[in-house]
Design an enzyme around this catalytic site. Structure first.
Site, PDB file in Angstrom:
ATOM      1  N   THR A 186       4.512  -8.349  -8.376  1.00 32.09           N
ATOM      2  CA  THR A 186       3.929  -8.095  -7.119  1.00 32.09           C
ATOM      3  C   THR A 186       4.000  -9.285  -6.369  1.00 32.09           C
ATOM      4  O   THR A 186       3.817 -10.256  -6.779  1.00 32.09           O
ATOM      5  CB  THR A 186       2.515  -7.381  -7.496  1.00 32.09           C
ATOM      6  OG1 THR A 186       2.078  -6.920  -6.082  1.00 32.09           O
ATOM      7  CG2 THR A 186       1.569  -8.477  -8.213  1.00 32.09           C
ATOM      8  N   GLU A 333      -1.867  -4.819 -10.627  1.00 28.19           N
ATOM      9  CA  GLU A 333      -2.621  -5.467 -11.615  1.00 28.19           C
ATOM     10  C   GLU A 333      -3.420  -4.522 -12.440  1.00 28.19           C
ATOM     11  O   GLU A 333      -4.100  -5.085 -13.545  1.00 28.19           O
ATOM     12  CB  GLU A 333      -3.607  -6.342 -10.943  1.00 28.19           C
ATOM     13  CG  GLU A 333      -3.342  -7.552 -10.248  1.00 28.19           C
ATOM     14  CD  GLU A 333      -2.585  -7.479  -8.691  1.00 28.19           C
ATOM     15  OE1 GLU A 333      -2.309  -6.189  -8.702  1.00 28.19           O
ATOM     16  OE2 GLU A 333      -2.401  -8.359  -8.000  1.00 28.19           O
ATOM     17  N   LYS A 443       1.187  -3.919   3.756  1.00 28.47           N
ATOM     18  CA  LYS A 443       1.899  -2.775   2.608  1.00 28.47           C
ATOM     19  C   LYS A 443       2.830  -1.968   3.604  1.00 28.47           C
ATOM     20  O   LYS A 443       2.302  -1.360   4.526  1.00 28.47           O
ATOM     21  CB  LYS A 443       0.982  -2.127   1.871  1.00 28.47           C
ATOM     22  CG  LYS A 443       1.569  -1.494   0.974  1.00 28.47           C
ATOM     23  CD  LYS A 443       0.620  -1.133  -0.489  1.00 28.47           C
ATOM     24  CE  LYS A 443       1.514  -0.800  -1.288  1.00 28.47           C
ATOM     25  NZ  LYS A 443       0.590  -0.329  -2.543  1.00 28.47           N
ATOM     26  N   TRP A 448       5.095  -4.484  -0.603  1.00 22.46           N
ATOM     27  CA  TRP A 448       4.187  -5.529  -0.004  1.00 22.46           C
ATOM     28  C   TRP A 448       5.157  -6.381   0.861  1.00 22.46           C
ATOM     29  O   TRP A 448       6.090  -6.601   0.155  1.00 22.46           O
ATOM     30  CB  TRP A 448       3.331  -6.460  -0.949  1.00 22.46           C
ATOM     31  CG  TRP A 448       2.271  -5.771  -1.480  1.00 22.46           C
ATOM     32  CD1 TRP A 448       2.250  -5.512  -3.174  1.00 22.46           C
ATOM     33  CD2 TRP A 448       1.133  -5.450  -1.239  1.00 22.46           C
ATOM     34  NE1 TRP A 448       1.319  -5.024  -3.355  1.00 22.46           N
ATOM     35  CE2 TRP A 448       0.545  -4.878  -2.118  1.00 22.46           C
ATOM     36  CE3 TRP A 448       0.563  -5.564  -0.130  1.00 22.46           C
ATOM     37  CZ2 TRP A 448      -1.087  -4.359  -2.230  1.00 22.46           C
ATOM     38  CZ3 TRP A 448      -0.515  -5.081   0.313  1.00 22.46           C
ATOM     39  CH2 TRP A 448      -1.297  -4.335  -1.003  1.00 22.46           C
TER      40      TRP A 448
HETATM   41  P1  AMP Z   1       0.045  -2.435  -5.459  1.00 24.57           P
HETATM   42  O1  AMP Z   1      -0.250  -3.501  -6.189  1.00 24.57           O
HETATM   43  O2  AMP Z   1       1.686  -2.490  -4.799  1.00 24.57           O
HETATM   44  O3  AMP Z   1       0.115  -1.209  -6.333  1.00 24.57           O
HETATM   45  O4  AMP Z   1      -0.928  -2.400  -4.332  1.00 24.57           O
HETATM   46  C1  AMP Z   1      -2.243  -1.905  -4.569  1.00 24.57           C
HETATM   47  C2  AMP Z   1      -2.864  -2.072  -3.071  1.00 24.57           C
HETATM   48  O5  AMP Z   1      -2.528  -0.834  -2.577  1.00 24.57           O
HETATM   49  C3  AMP Z   1      -4.522  -1.719  -3.620  1.00 24.57           C
HETATM   50  O6  AMP Z   1      -5.089  -3.006  -3.750  1.00 24.57           O
HETATM   51  C4  AMP Z   1      -4.763  -1.089  -1.946  1.00 24.57           C
HETATM   52  O7  AMP Z   1      -4.956  -2.474  -1.008  1.00 24.57           O
HETATM   53  C5  AMP Z   1      -3.623  -0.542  -1.684  1.00 24.57           C
HETATM   54  N1  AMP Z   1      -3.949   0.713  -2.006  1.00 24.57           N
HETATM   55  C6  AMP Z   1      -3.319   1.643  -3.203  1.00 24.57           C
HETATM   56  N2  AMP Z   1      -4.075   2.995  -3.071  1.00 24.57           N
HETATM   57  C7  AMP Z   1      -4.605   2.999  -2.016  1.00 24.57           C
HETATM   58  C8  AMP Z   1      -5.413   4.153  -1.461  1.00 24.57           C
HETATM   59  N3  AMP Z   1      -5.332   5.326  -2.031  1.00 24.57           N
HETATM   60  N4  AMP Z   1      -6.108   4.044  -0.398  1.00 24.57           N
HETATM   61  C9  AMP Z   1      -5.899   2.829   0.342  1.00 24.57           C
HETATM   62  N5  AMP Z   1      -5.330   1.600  -0.165  1.00 24.57           N
HETATM   63  C10 AMP Z   1      -4.765   1.796  -1.437  1.00 24.57           C
END
Ligand code: AMP
Length: 547
Positions: A186, A333, A443, A448
């Site tokens: 990530t 994570e 994002k 990211w």
């Molecule tokens: P990733 O590691 O790419 O899966 O991204 C995780 C991050 O995406 C989380 O820590 C949040 O900042 C954001 N995220 C994931 N799901 C949601 C959601 N339902 N609402 C708002 N932010 C989210």
């Protein structure tokens, strides 16, 4: 004093291994199908045989316990086979994040110490860009839909020939359930991707608990054996949220759409009768607003949105089409699922408008999972729907650190809670709501971009004094990067934001950043706000551009 259970010496020491969830569906419904686009249909019986065969193929290429297999693929039945075969051999599956830049991909392959690579033909340009600098890769296998592909001769093997040429019974060994099964990278704030990793035990527990919740909760369409599943979050991104593991465990019909193309996705939903999927808001929006969607009945669909917030308008649009939509949260994570906005029983007869408010929260914790919010001093805050703090988590399936990165691992796990870097509140009903982000990453479309990396690039321009890159809300992509800069006195009035934006393209050409990471706009301002300690105050910058 508590007493450990006694084991008679002959008792089988049952470890929670992926092979045990693989074996189950073969007995439920061996003729159930796994479909790949309009190109391939397999029964579970055939799928099982192919997993055994590819394991032999992998062995013939030197793969065994402790080795790492990197995969660059779309969502295919072949990927699903590798999801099982690789970890079941005691090896590690590295699901390569193909949306990173070539430079970052190279970093992840070398950092994960991949021994062999499986590369889909579509990703050959990416592979070509990195191949001369690979440190540990010994063999490369081609993934292609064309069984007579002439390109195959340029590689150490081709997937289908490996399957065909191998024995159909592999003796998957027993080993400790804490053995590493998967790895994924990530993007971090420093620009170098961070490796997360999960054990067999974690993936098995994640599967059982998420499936149990989905199957048991009566306020939503249940995940029973009659569902038809299709992933719409990529298999390279945290195990497509773990679904391929637990859908296989349940033995349901699965449909793998390959590269995401909206017309084909809709065709598959219609033709194969898909009833369960999950995706980021951007893709859901594209599907719902596509012309082809007008003639597809979506009223049997259960849809989980995650990766970014489910907006009220997307929620309403989905409900209007008869879709049972919920929001959920997770991170790379966290394996990833930690919560979902399941309605409680007393909410099931609420009006649509009232339900939307609940469905668009972030979620309540999954089984075995604890979610809390803490203030800057680490103090737990009340679940009053008002107090906001950092969201922290405990669950059996969270990465136990970042791969080969003890300092950032300890930061992640400070005081025994996994720190999400998200800010939010928990309401008295137990629903978490993310309101802000502490982590300095943007994002867009589910992936990211490191804002620090973009700041690093733009400040290399001779005209730029200071820069702050923030994510601004975007209807289509959730967020898009915006660079806010100050320029040196001798450039004032002589350079435009457009010229500065062009500077980023050079870094795309050099494979440092992907094309979609280029900020939509570079805004030149007189001054960038600072905090009391003199750091750039992005909170204020974000506030400026909130609308
Ligand atoms: P990733 O590691 O790419 O899966 O991204 C995780 C991050 O995406 C989380 O820590 C949040 O900042 C954001 N995220 C994931 N799901 C949601 C959601 N339902 N609402 C708002 N932010 C989210």
């Amino acid at each position: 004093m508590s007493k450990e259970i006694k084991k008679t010496p002959s008792a089988y020491d049952y470890q929670l291994l992926i092979k045990h969830i693989f074996n189950a569906p073969i007995y439920y419904d061996p003729d159930q199908e796994i479909v790949y686009r309009n190109l391939k249909r397999l029964t579970y019986r055939e799928f099982k045989e192919r997993v055994h065969r590819i394991a032999h193929g992998l062995k013939s290429m030197g793969i065994g316990p402790g080795k790492t297999v990197g995969v660059m693929d779309w969502d295919t039945h072949r990927y699903l086979e590798l999801y099982f075969a690789v970890p079941m051999m005691g090896a590690i599956l590295h699901t390569i994040n193909v949306r990173l830049s070539a430079e970052q991909i190279l970093y992840t392959i070398n950092h994960a110490e991949d021994d062999i690579l499986f590369v889909n033909k579509d990703f050959l340009p990416l592979y070509e860009a990195v191949k001369d600098n690979l440190g540990t890769v010994k063999k490369v296998v081609l993934l292609t839909d064309d069984e007579n592909d002439k390109l195959a001769s340029k590689f150490d093997g081709e997937y289908e020939s490996l399957v065909k040429g191998s024995n159909n019974s592999y003796n998957f060994p027993d080993f400790d359930e804490n053995t590493r099964a998967t790895t994924f990278y990530t993007t971090g704030t420093t620009g170098s991707p961070k490796g997360v990793y999960f054990s067999h035990r974690q993936l098995v527990l994640h599967s059982i608990v998420i499936l149990a919740g989905g199957a048991a909760i009566a306020t939503h369409r249940r995940m029973g054996t009659d569902i038809v599943y299709m992933p719409l979050t990529p298999m390279f991104h945290v195990h497509a949220w773990g679904y391929p593991y637990f859908m296989t465990m349940l033995g349901v019909k699965q449909v793998y759409p390959g590269r995401y193309e909206v017309p084909l996705i809709l065709e598959l939903i219609k033709k194969e009768g898909v009833t369960l999927t999950h995706t980021v808001p951007t893709i859901a929006q594209m599907i719902l607003t596509a012309k082809e969607a007008e003639t597809v009945d979506l009223s049997k669909l259960r849809l989980t949105i995650g990766g970014a917030a489910l907006t009220e308008s997307l929620c309403k649009m989905s409900l209007d089409r008869g879709i049972d939509v919920t929001n959920g949260d997770g991170m790379s994570e966290t394996c990833p699922v930690i919560d979902a906005t399941y309605l409680k029983s007393y909410m099931s007869n609420w009006s649509k408008e009232k339900q939307i408010k609940i469905r668009c929260k972030t979620g309540q914790p999954m089984g075995l999972t604890y979610i809390e919010i803490i203030d800057l001093n680490g103090k737990f805050l009340p679940h009053d729907g008002v107090s906001e703090g950092e969201i922290v988590v405990r669950s059996p399936w969270l990465t136990q650190g970042y791969f080969k990165d003890p300092a950032r691992s300890e930061e992640l796990w400070k005081d025994g809670w996994l720190h999400t870097g998200d800010i939010g509140y928990i309401d008295p009903e137990g629903y978490v709501k993310i309101t802000e982000r502490l982590k300095d990453v943007i994002k867009t479309g589910g992936e990211w971009i490191s804002s620090l990396q973009l700041e690093d690039i733009i400040t290399q321009h001779e005209a730029v004094n200071e820069a702050a890159v923030i994510g601004i809300p975007d209807e289509k992509w959730d967020e898009r990067p915006l660079a806010v800069v100050t320029v040196k006195d001798n450039y004032k009035g002589k350079i435009s934001g457009k010229e500065l934006k062009e500077f980023f393209i050079r870094f795309v050409d050099q494979n440092v950043i992907p094309k979609w990471a280029v900020p939509d706009r570079v805004e030149i301002v007189d001054a960038i706000p600072k905090t009391s300690v003199g750091k750039i105050d992005k909170k204020v910058v974000r506030q400026w551009y909130k609308q």
